[in-house]
Design a protein around this motif. Structure first.
Motif, PDB file in Angstrom:
ATOM      1  N   ALA A  17      55.458  48.839 -20.506  1.00 50.22           N
ATOM      2  CA  ALA A  17      54.552  48.042 -21.330  1.00 50.22           C
ATOM      3  C   ALA A  17      53.480  48.864 -22.053  1.00 50.22           C
ATOM      4  N   PRO A  18      52.843  49.859 -21.407  1.00 53.06           N
ATOM      5  CA  PRO A  18      51.814  50.622 -22.128  1.00 53.06           C
ATOM      6  C   PRO A  18      52.336  51.399 -23.336  1.00 53.06           C
ATOM      7  N   GLU A  19      53.654  51.627 -23.412  1.00 52.79           N
ATOM      8  CA  GLU A  19      54.218  52.358 -24.544  1.00 52.79           C
ATOM      9  C   GLU A  19      54.534  51.453 -25.733  1.00 52.79           C
ATOM     10  N   LEU A  20      54.594  50.153 -25.499  1.00 50.16           N
ATOM     11  CA  LEU A  20      55.067  49.244 -26.542  1.00 50.16           C
ATOM     12  C   LEU A  20      54.117  49.092 -27.728  1.00 50.16           C
ATOM     13  N   PRO A  21      52.783  49.172 -27.549  1.00 47.33           N
ATOM     14  CA  PRO A  21      51.930  49.148 -28.745  1.00 47.33           C
ATOM     15  C   PRO A  21      52.263  50.268 -29.728  1.00 47.33           C
ATOM     16  N   PHE A  22      52.637  51.432 -29.196  1.00 46.93           N
ATOM     17  CA  PHE A  22      52.988  52.557 -30.066  1.00 46.93           C
ATOM     18  C   PHE A  22      54.366  52.347 -30.702  1.00 46.93           C
ATOM     19  N   LEU A  23      55.281  51.682 -29.972  1.00 52.13           N
ATOM     20  CA  LEU A  23      56.589  51.379 -30.544  1.00 52.13           C
ATOM     21  C   LEU A  23      56.441  50.435 -31.735  1.00 52.13           C
ATOM     22  N   ALA A  24      55.532  49.471 -31.629  1.00 55.77           N
ATOM     23  CA  ALA A  24      55.289  48.560 -32.756  1.00 55.77           C
ATOM     24  C   ALA A  24      54.800  49.339 -33.977  1.00 55.77           C
ATOM     25  N   ASN A  25      53.969  50.358 -33.739  1.00 56.69           N
ATOM     26  CA  ASN A  25      53.497  51.183 -34.853  1.00 56.69           C
ATOM     27  C   ASN A  25      54.634  51.993 -35.465  1.00 56.69           C
ATOM     28  N   PHE A  31      57.076  42.370 -32.575  1.00 54.80           N
ATOM     29  CA  PHE A  31      58.149  41.900 -31.704  1.00 54.80           C
ATOM     30  C   PHE A  31      57.542  41.361 -30.416  1.00 54.80           C
ATOM     31  N   THR A  32      58.336  40.601 -29.695  1.00 54.60           N
ATOM     32  CA  THR A  32      57.969  40.119 -28.368  1.00 54.60           C
ATOM     33  C   THR A  32      58.804  40.883 -27.353  1.00 54.60           C
ATOM     34  N   ALA A  33      58.213  41.181 -26.203  1.00 56.76           N
ATOM     35  CA  ALA A  33      58.945  41.954 -25.203  1.00 56.76           C
ATOM     36  C   ALA A  33      58.493  41.577 -23.801  1.00 56.76           C
ATOM     37  N   VAL A  34      59.400  41.754 -22.862  1.00 54.45           N
ATOM     38  CA  VAL A  34      59.087  41.668 -21.436  1.00 54.45           C
ATOM     39  C   VAL A  34      59.504  42.994 -20.810  1.00 54.45           C
ATOM     40  N   THR A  35      58.874  43.365 -19.712  1.00 53.97           N
ATOM     41  CA  THR A  35      59.192  44.641 -19.075  1.00 53.97           C
ATOM     42  C   THR A  35      59.611  44.425 -17.632  1.00 53.97           C
ATOM     43  N   ARG A  36      60.568  45.244 -17.209  1.00 50.61           N
ATOM     44  CA  ARG A  36      61.058  45.227 -15.837  1.00 50.61           C
ATOM     45  C   ARG A  36      61.377  46.658 -15.413  1.00 50.61           C
ATOM     46  N   ASN A  37      60.737  47.121 -14.346  1.00 45.90           N
ATOM     47  CA  ASN A  37      61.077  48.413 -13.739  1.00 45.90           C
ATOM     48  C   ASN A  37      61.116  49.560 -14.751  1.00 45.90           C
ATOM     49  N   GLY A  38      60.138  49.589 -15.635  1.00 54.16           N
ATOM     50  CA  GLY A  38      60.060  50.682 -16.595  1.00 54.16           C
ATOM     51  C   GLY A  38      60.928  50.510 -17.826  1.00 54.16           C
ATOM     52  N   ALA A 182      67.578  40.568 -19.836  1.00 54.15           N
ATOM     53  CA  ALA A 182      67.922  40.604 -21.263  1.00 54.15           C
ATOM     54  C   ALA A 182      69.088  39.670 -21.558  1.00 54.15           C
ATOM     55  N   ALA A 183      70.096  39.691 -20.679  1.00 51.35           N
ATOM     56  CA  ALA A 183      71.252  38.813 -20.871  1.00 51.35           C
ATOM     57  C   ALA A 183      70.855  37.351 -20.716  1.00 51.35           C
ATOM     58  N   LYS A 184      69.980  37.073 -19.770  1.00 52.40           N
ATOM     59  CA  LYS A 184      69.540  35.690 -19.567  1.00 52.40           C
ATOM     60  C   LYS A 184      68.801  35.167 -20.796  1.00 52.40           C
ATOM     61  N   LEU A 185      68.087  36.057 -21.481  1.00 56.36           N
ATOM     62  CA  LEU A 185      67.360  35.640 -22.679  1.00 56.36           C
ATOM     63  C   LEU A 185      68.310  35.357 -23.842  1.00 56.36           C
ATOM     64  N   VAL A 186      69.274  36.243 -24.080  1.00 57.25           N
ATOM     65  CA  VAL A 186      70.167  36.013 -25.219  1.00 57.25           C
ATOM     66  C   VAL A 186      71.147  34.879 -24.949  1.00 57.25           C
ATOM     67  N   GLU A 187      71.378  34.580 -23.674  1.00 59.23           N
ATOM     68  CA  GLU A 187      72.252  33.452 -23.334  1.00 59.23           C
ATOM     69  C   GLU A 187      71.468  32.151 -23.195  1.00 59.23           C
ATOM     70  N   ASP A 194      58.360  30.909 -21.403  1.00 59.05           N
ATOM     71  CA  ASP A 194      58.055  30.541 -20.018  1.00 59.05           C
ATOM     72  C   ASP A 194      57.832  31.751 -19.115  1.00 59.05           C
ATOM     73  N   MET A 195      57.842  32.947 -19.688  1.00 58.67           N
ATOM     74  CA  MET A 195      57.708  34.163 -18.884  1.00 58.67           C
ATOM     75  C   MET A 195      56.284  34.695 -18.995  1.00 58.67           C
ATOM     76  N   ASP A 196      55.615  34.800 -17.848  1.00 55.38           N
ATOM     77  CA  ASP A 196      54.207  35.211 -17.837  1.00 55.38           C
ATOM     78  C   ASP A 196      54.002  36.632 -18.342  1.00 55.38           C
ATOM     79  N   ASP A 197      55.001  37.487 -18.157  1.00 51.69           N
ATOM     80  CA  ASP A 197      54.825  38.889 -18.549  1.00 51.69           C
ATOM     81  C   ASP A 197      55.326  39.172 -19.961  1.00 51.69           C
ATOM     82  N   ALA A 198      55.644  38.133 -20.713  1.00 53.50           N
ATOM     83  CA  ALA A 198      56.052  38.333 -22.105  1.00 53.50           C
ATOM     84  C   ALA A 198      54.813  38.534 -22.976  1.00 53.50           C
ATOM     85  N   HIS A 199      54.858  39.532 -23.838  1.00 53.45           N
ATOM     86  CA  HIS A 199      53.725  39.820 -24.718  1.00 53.45           C
ATOM     87  C   HIS A 199      54.229  40.064 -26.133  1.00 53.45           C
TER      88      HIS A 199
END
Length: 293
Positions: A17-25, A31-38, A182-187, A194-199
């Motif tokens: 998650a801490p790397e994603l602000p730079f990915l947006a740049n 984009f919207t993203a959720v993180t799991r285990n790095g 990821a598969a659960k989201l696209v399916e 509904d995901m608390d860790d989605a930003h």
């Protein structure tokens, strides 16, 4: 068009998650993203090519999956090469997208449906041969990129030959060792709302991105992530550390003012500690504000 007919895309990026602000740049896109285990599950907009995400994200491989409820695909992009320029890297990832992609077509009653209703019996064996060849090449490419052993490669071959179904992408992601959410989201089994860790991430100035990165709770289990997660959940740690540095810095400053041997070194150390104490206080305030928002 119903939701079932919409093609939903997710890109798995080996970034916390801490790397994603730079990915947006880097993408210059939101984009919207959720993180799991790095790993980050990035849900890009329809104008963002997954190959572009793979090209701008430094280092590790990326995995793109898509589903419209009937047809599905999975593409593995190789790690970036620092010796390639941006255009060459993008072209490389686009080419990887052609090679390292598994596709599962919707179930058809016969081959004529796939051929657009022509039903040319002479071309049917050729179509089947081309699909088998492309699938074999894709399995070999994915196995190479993901360093799969013989047993895992055999399982991937079996999945590649399995008819399209709602559990297929989840099974393949589990085999590759990446988050199956990821598969659960696209399916559409899970909703990002509904995901608390989605930003939601969007391009910002470097300074604001840095603040976002330092005040975002990571999901990884490495030492740095655990430390950052600790002060995110318990920001009072920052005040305690800052207070200790303030006391130590003030003590060293008093000793430095006495002069004598080592006074310059003591003064420098004092300045460093006092500056870091101020930084800890500022970070504490930022974390507190982020948690309240």
């Amino acid at each position: 068009m119903t939701d079932q007919q919409l093609n939903r895309v997710a890109v798995l990026v080996h970034a916390d998650a801490p790397e994603l602000p730079f990915l947006a740049n880097l993408l210059d896109a939101s984009f919207t993203a959720v993180t799991r285990n790095g790993w980050a599950v990035v849900l890009p907009d329809e104008n963002t090519d997954p190959a572009f995400i793979a090209a701008v994200h430094p280092g590790e491989m990326c995995i793109a999956i898509s589903s419209d409820g009937a047809e599905r695909s999975l593409t593995v992009y190789s790690r970036t090469d620092p010796d390639r320029d941006e255009e060459a890297e993008l072209n490389h990832q686009i080419e990887m997208g052609r090679i390292a992609t598994l596709r599962w077509e919707a179930e058809h009653s016969d081959i004529a449906d796939i051929l657009g209703g022509e039903g040319d019996s002479a071309s049917q064996p050729q179509v089947s041969t081309d699909v088998e060849r492309d699938t074999k090449v894709a399995v070999e490419a994915i196995a190479s990129i993901c360093s799969l052993d013989a047993a895992a490669t055999a399982r991937l071959e079996n999945y590649a030959a399995t008819p399209s179904s709602g559990l297929l992408l989840e099974s393949v992601l589990q085999l590759l060792g990446v988050p199956v959410v990821a598969a659960k989201l696209v399916e559409s089994e899970r909703s990002v709302e509904d995901m608390d860790d989605a930003h939601h991430y969007e391009p910002k100035s470097l300074g604001l991105s840095l603040v976002d990165a330092m005040t975002t709770e990571p999901s990884g289990n490495d030492v740095v992530s655990r430390v950052q997660r600790a002060y995110f959940r318990h920001p009072e740690i920052l005040l305690a550390v800052g207070g200790a540095e303030l006391v130590a810095g003030s003590t060293l400053a008093a000793l430095a003012r006495r002069g004598g041997r080592g006074s310059r070194v003591l003064g420098t150390a004092s300045a460093v500690l006092l500056a870091d104490a101020a930084g800890q206080a500022a970070l504490w305030a930022a974390v507190r504000a982020r948690k309240k928002s």
